[in-house]
Scaffold this active site. Structure first.
Site, PDB file in Angstrom:
ATOM      1  N   ASN A 152       0.823  -1.221   0.000  1.00  0.00           N
ATOM      2  CA  ASN A 152       0.000   0.000   0.000  1.00  0.00           C
ATOM      3  C   ASN A 152       0.856   1.270   0.000  1.00  0.00           C
ATOM      4  O   ASN A 152       0.356   2.347   0.316  1.00  0.00           O
ATOM      5  CB  ASN A 152      -1.006  -0.006   1.160  1.00  0.00           C
ATOM      6  CG  ASN A 152      -0.348  -0.228   2.503  1.00  0.00           C
ATOM      7  OD1 ASN A 152       0.869  -0.118   2.629  1.00  0.00           O
ATOM      8  ND2 ASN A 152      -1.132  -0.522   3.515  1.00  0.00           N
ATOM      9  N   ARG A 290       3.060   7.426  11.165  1.00  0.00           N
ATOM     10  CA  ARG A 290       2.512   6.917  12.420  1.00  0.00           C
ATOM     11  C   ARG A 290       2.283   8.086  13.374  1.00  0.00           C
ATOM     12  O   ARG A 290       3.136   8.978  13.483  1.00  0.00           O
ATOM     13  CB  ARG A 290       3.445   5.902  13.102  1.00  0.00           C
ATOM     14  CG  ARG A 290       3.453   4.519  12.497  1.00  0.00           C
ATOM     15  CD  ARG A 290       2.076   3.825  12.570  1.00  0.00           C
ATOM     16  NE  ARG A 290       2.070   2.518  11.927  1.00  0.00           N
ATOM     17  CZ  ARG A 290       1.627   2.282  10.687  1.00  0.00           C
ATOM     18  NH1 ARG A 290       1.121   3.237   9.938  1.00  0.00           N
ATOM     19  NH2 ARG A 290       1.647   1.058  10.198  1.00  0.00           N
ATOM     20  N   GLN A 319      -4.841   3.770  18.355  1.00  0.00           N
ATOM     21  CA  GLN A 319      -5.937   3.610  17.403  1.00  0.00           C
ATOM     22  C   GLN A 319      -6.837   2.468  17.856  1.00  0.00           C
ATOM     23  O   GLN A 319      -6.298   1.425  18.228  1.00  0.00           O
ATOM     24  CB  GLN A 319      -5.387   3.334  15.999  1.00  0.00           C
ATOM     25  CG  GLN A 319      -4.694   4.559  15.424  1.00  0.00           C
ATOM     26  CD  GLN A 319      -4.248   4.403  13.975  1.00  0.00           C
ATOM     27  OE1 GLN A 319      -3.793   5.347  13.386  1.00  0.00           O
ATOM     28  NE2 GLN A 319      -4.366   3.229  13.395  1.00  0.00           N
ATOM     29  N   HIS A 338      -7.585   6.136  10.009  1.00  0.00           N
ATOM     30  CA  HIS A 338      -6.445   5.512   9.324  1.00  0.00           C
ATOM     31  C   HIS A 338      -6.929   4.775   8.057  1.00  0.00           C
ATOM     32  O   HIS A 338      -7.275   3.598   8.102  1.00  0.00           O
ATOM     33  CB  HIS A 338      -5.761   4.546  10.288  1.00  0.00           C
ATOM     34  CG  HIS A 338      -4.415   4.089   9.819  1.00  0.00           C
ATOM     35  ND1 HIS A 338      -3.500   3.536  10.665  1.00  0.00           N
ATOM     36  CD2 HIS A 338      -3.821   4.108   8.602  1.00  0.00           C
ATOM     37  CE1 HIS A 338      -2.402   3.225   9.989  1.00  0.00           C
ATOM     38  NE2 HIS A 338      -2.594   3.559   8.725  1.00  0.00           N
TER      39      HIS A 338
HETATM   40  P1  NDP Z   1      10.145   1.781   3.468  1.00  0.00           P
HETATM   41  O1  NDP Z   1      10.782   0.772   4.348  1.00  0.00           O
HETATM   42  O2  NDP Z   1      10.226   1.626   2.001  1.00  0.00           O
HETATM   43  O3  NDP Z   1      10.714   3.224   3.808  1.00  0.00           O
HETATM   44  C1  NDP Z   1      10.998   3.671   5.088  1.00  0.00           C
HETATM   45  C2  NDP Z   1      12.102   4.678   4.988  1.00  0.00           C
HETATM   46  O4  NDP Z   1      12.259   5.307   6.262  1.00  0.00           O
HETATM   47  C3  NDP Z   1      13.448   4.046   4.636  1.00  0.00           C
HETATM   48  O5  NDP Z   1      14.018   4.782   3.580  1.00  0.00           O
HETATM   49  C4  NDP Z   1      14.227   4.192   5.926  1.00  0.00           C
HETATM   50  O6  NDP Z   1      15.578   4.392   5.759  1.00  0.00           O
HETATM   51  C5  NDP Z   1      13.649   5.475   6.467  1.00  0.00           C
HETATM   52  N1  NDP Z   1      13.944   5.684   7.889  1.00  0.00           N
HETATM   53  C6  NDP Z   1      13.906   4.795   8.907  1.00  0.00           C
HETATM   54  N2  NDP Z   1      14.278   5.390  10.045  1.00  0.00           N
HETATM   55  C7  NDP Z   1      14.582   6.667   9.740  1.00  0.00           C
HETATM   56  C8  NDP Z   1      15.054   7.772  10.498  1.00  0.00           C
HETATM   57  N3  NDP Z   1      15.317   7.637  11.801  1.00  0.00           N
HETATM   58  N4  NDP Z   1      15.252   8.950   9.860  1.00  0.00           N
HETATM   59  C9  NDP Z   1      15.013   9.069   8.533  1.00  0.00           C
HETATM   60  N5  NDP Z   1      14.583   8.042   7.755  1.00  0.00           N
HETATM   61  C10 NDP Z   1      14.354   6.868   8.363  1.00  0.00           C
HETATM   62  O7  NDP Z   1       8.613   1.857   3.934  1.00  0.00           O
HETATM   63  P2  NDP Z   1       7.375   2.578   3.244  1.00  0.00           P
HETATM   64  O8  NDP Z   1       7.852   3.819   2.593  1.00  0.00           O
HETATM   65  O9  NDP Z   1       6.596   1.606   2.430  1.00  0.00           O
HETATM   66  O10 NDP Z   1       6.516   2.904   4.542  1.00  0.00           O
HETATM   67  C11 NDP Z   1       7.002   3.803   5.525  1.00  0.00           C
HETATM   68  C12 NDP Z   1       6.046   3.842   6.713  1.00  0.00           C
HETATM   69  O11 NDP Z   1       4.812   4.420   6.326  1.00  0.00           O
HETATM   70  C13 NDP Z   1       5.659   2.484   7.293  1.00  0.00           C
HETATM   71  O12 NDP Z   1       6.639   1.968   8.146  1.00  0.00           O
HETATM   72  C14 NDP Z   1       4.401   2.808   8.015  1.00  0.00           C
HETATM   73  O13 NDP Z   1       4.663   3.276   9.313  1.00  0.00           O
HETATM   74  C15 NDP Z   1       3.802   3.949   7.200  1.00  0.00           C
HETATM   75  N6  NDP Z   1       2.654   3.480   6.402  1.00  0.00           N
HETATM   76  C16 NDP Z   1       1.435   4.048   6.622  1.00  0.00           C
HETATM   77  C17 NDP Z   1       0.326   3.584   5.969  1.00  0.00           C
HETATM   78  C18 NDP Z   1      -1.027   4.210   6.165  1.00  0.00           C
HETATM   79  O14 NDP Z   1      -2.032   3.601   5.828  1.00  0.00           O
HETATM   80  N7  NDP Z   1      -1.103   5.405   6.698  1.00  0.00           N
HETATM   81  C19 NDP Z   1       0.402   2.448   5.026  1.00  0.00           C
HETATM   82  C20 NDP Z   1       1.766   2.006   4.773  1.00  0.00           C
HETATM   83  C21 NDP Z   1       2.825   2.476   5.471  1.00  0.00           C
HETATM   84  P3  NDP Z   1      16.591   3.264   5.225  1.00  0.00           P
HETATM   85  O15 NDP Z   1      15.779   2.117   4.748  1.00  0.00           O
HETATM   86  O16 NDP Z   1      17.308   4.015   4.151  1.00  0.00           O
HETATM   87  O17 NDP Z   1      17.415   2.900   6.392  1.00  0.00           O
END
Ligand code: NDP
Length: 406
Positions: A152, A290, A319, A338
């Site tokens: 998603n 989140r 939630q 959400h």
């Molecule tokens: P990804 O794993 O593709 O991306 C997450 C990114 O966050 C990665 O690039 C990671 O860095 C980066 N990251 C982690 N920790 C840090 C930090 N401390 N500072 C800066 N960057 C950081 O996941 P998605 O993009 O698919 O999803 C991200 C989040 O979105 C999910 O974990 C979830 O919480 C939320 N989400 C919400 C939804 C909703 O319905 N509202 C649905 C789907 C997701 P790197 O990997 O480079 O270390």
């Protein structure tokens, strides 16, 4: 290979629509996708027992799993009653082998609950974001945690675009004038601006963050991002991205900030009073990542005193949000429940991914590496890349207040 038989699968889903489970839909089909933008294949279960585009994420939808599980002799328990010691979830958890939960209506798997779940081996997040599981407790108890990576991400990126435009152009108050019967143009436009030329920054450029940046590019804005790992030079060049080593450095120059990182100990309350004070007066903040990445009361204060011009998102903590949660009533917000990652399109993908994971697990075959968050007592797969060890479920018992305030 040992096949797993007679397993008990406990699945927590949100309630059906107030008017009952739908018997017809607004559209007859959903587009069929071949791959995700980075080439990852969509879920590959051996079969599915549902029509894509139908409501799978609520209790009666059962993620389309009942026939599949019962035909193979497994037991499926589906409930929406997830909070408090007397909940169906807590009662059924004691002998469950697998828990399936969705971030939209999270069954918080705290250390206390994990201690009671003596048979639990697998916790599947039907969606993305496994912060509702105490990952430290899962590591300590050798429970595999996995999610349906990418299922998603694009759904959320579309929602982010919608929310940025809704805030900056003052859409929701203008819509409300129509409903009220007015034609109050000055009231509508006295908070309405163009996005063109603004500085827009993303905290994280993972699957969602990068998709947001790509979708913003045609709006002729100046794009910024910060992340633990820098994007390849070609992508930075193509999107004219400015990389910032820290969140602080980025928020200082941005008119709009969008949060797209997971919730884990490093990101919990990242947007507190201090971080918000570094943002430009009149900045907009969009958080579909989140709720707990932001400090609840600091956000409400910044909106009420006008330091932030607007806040939008679909994620709260806990939630469901209790009725007295300040984000329901703070100034200039555009919050929804959400929903961004659970469009009917997304549901079809994460239902298929859940089935793919179960098929692998029953056959003792490896689960795709990109779906793994915790495995064999350590962070693994996507979890090893994006999460840190520890627990961010603290305070989740407050979710029980939703029942008492409604
Ligand atoms: P990804 O794993 O593709 O991306 C997450 C990114 O966050 C990665 O690039 C990671 O860095 C980066 N990251 C982690 N920790 C840090 C930090 N401390 N500072 C800066 N960057 C950081 O996941 P998605 O993009 O698919 O999803 C991200 C989040 O979105 C999910 O974990 C979830 O919480 C939320 N989400 C919400 C939804 C909703 O319905 N509202 C649905 C789907 C997701 P790197 O990997 O480079 O270390």
């Amino acid at each position: 290979m040992n096949k797993i038989i007679n397993a008990k699968i406990l699945c927590v889903l949100y309630d059906d629509p107030v008017g009952g489970y739908p018997t017809n839909y607004a559209r007859d089909d959903i587009p069929k996708l071949d791959t995700y933008p980075d080439g990852q294949t969509l879920p590959t279960p051996n079969d599915i027992d549902y029509t894509p585009g139908t409501l799978l994420g609520s209790v009666s939808g059962e993620l389309g799993l009942r026939k599949f599980l019962e035909d193979r002799g497994h037991t499926l328990v589906v409930t929406s009653d997830k909070d408090g010691s007397k909940s169906v979830f807590e009662r059924e958890l004691v002998d469950a082998d697998v828990v399936i939960s969705q971030p939209f209506w999270p069954a918080y798997l705290t250390a206390e609950r994990i201690a009671k779940a003596r048979k639990l081996k697998l916790a599947i997040t039907a969606g993305i974001g496994s912060d509702h599981v105490d990952l430290q407790a899962a590591i300590d108890n050798k429970i595999t945690v996995c999610e349906i990576t990418y299922s998603n991400s694009i759904s959320v990126s579309e929602h982010v675009l919608m929310m940025i435009l809704a805030l900056v152009r003052n859409y929701i108050p203008s819509y409300k004038w129509v409903i009220k019967g007015g034609w109050n143009i000055a009231d509508c436009v006295s908070r309405s601006y163009d996005v063109e030329g603004m500085n827009i920054g993303s905290v994280a450029a993972g699957r969602i963050g990068l998709a947001v940046l790509k979708r913003l590019k045609p709006f002729d804005v100046k794009l910024h991002y910060t992340d633990k790992h820098r994007l390849p030079y070609e992508i930075e060049k193509e999107l004219s991205l400015t990389f910032h080593e820290s969140v602080e450095s980025m928020v200082k120059v941005c008119d709009v900030v969008t949060i797209n990182c997971p919730l884990h100990p490093e990101t919990e309350h990242m947007f507190d009073e201090e971080m918000i004070s570094k943002m430009k007066r009149g900045a907009y903040l969009v958080n579909t990542a989140r709720g707990k990445i932001c400090d609840r009361d600091a956000i409400a204060r910044a909106l009420d005193n006008g330091h932030l011009a607007g806040y939008a998102g679909d994620v709260w903590f806990p939630q469901p949000a209790p009725n007295d949660h300040p984000w329901r009533t703070m100034s200039n917000h555009a919050m929804t429940p959400h929903t961004s990652g659970t469009s009917l399109s997304a549901q079809s993908r994460y239902a298929a991914g859940t089935r793919e994971i179960l098929e692998c697990w029953f056959e003792s075959k490896p689960i795709r590496n990109e779906y793994l968050i915790v495995d064999e007592g350590k962070l693994a797969g996507a979890g090893a890349h994006s999460y840190s060890e520890g627990n961010v479920t603290g305070g989740s018992n407050e979710a029980e207040k939703f029942k008492t305030t409604n």
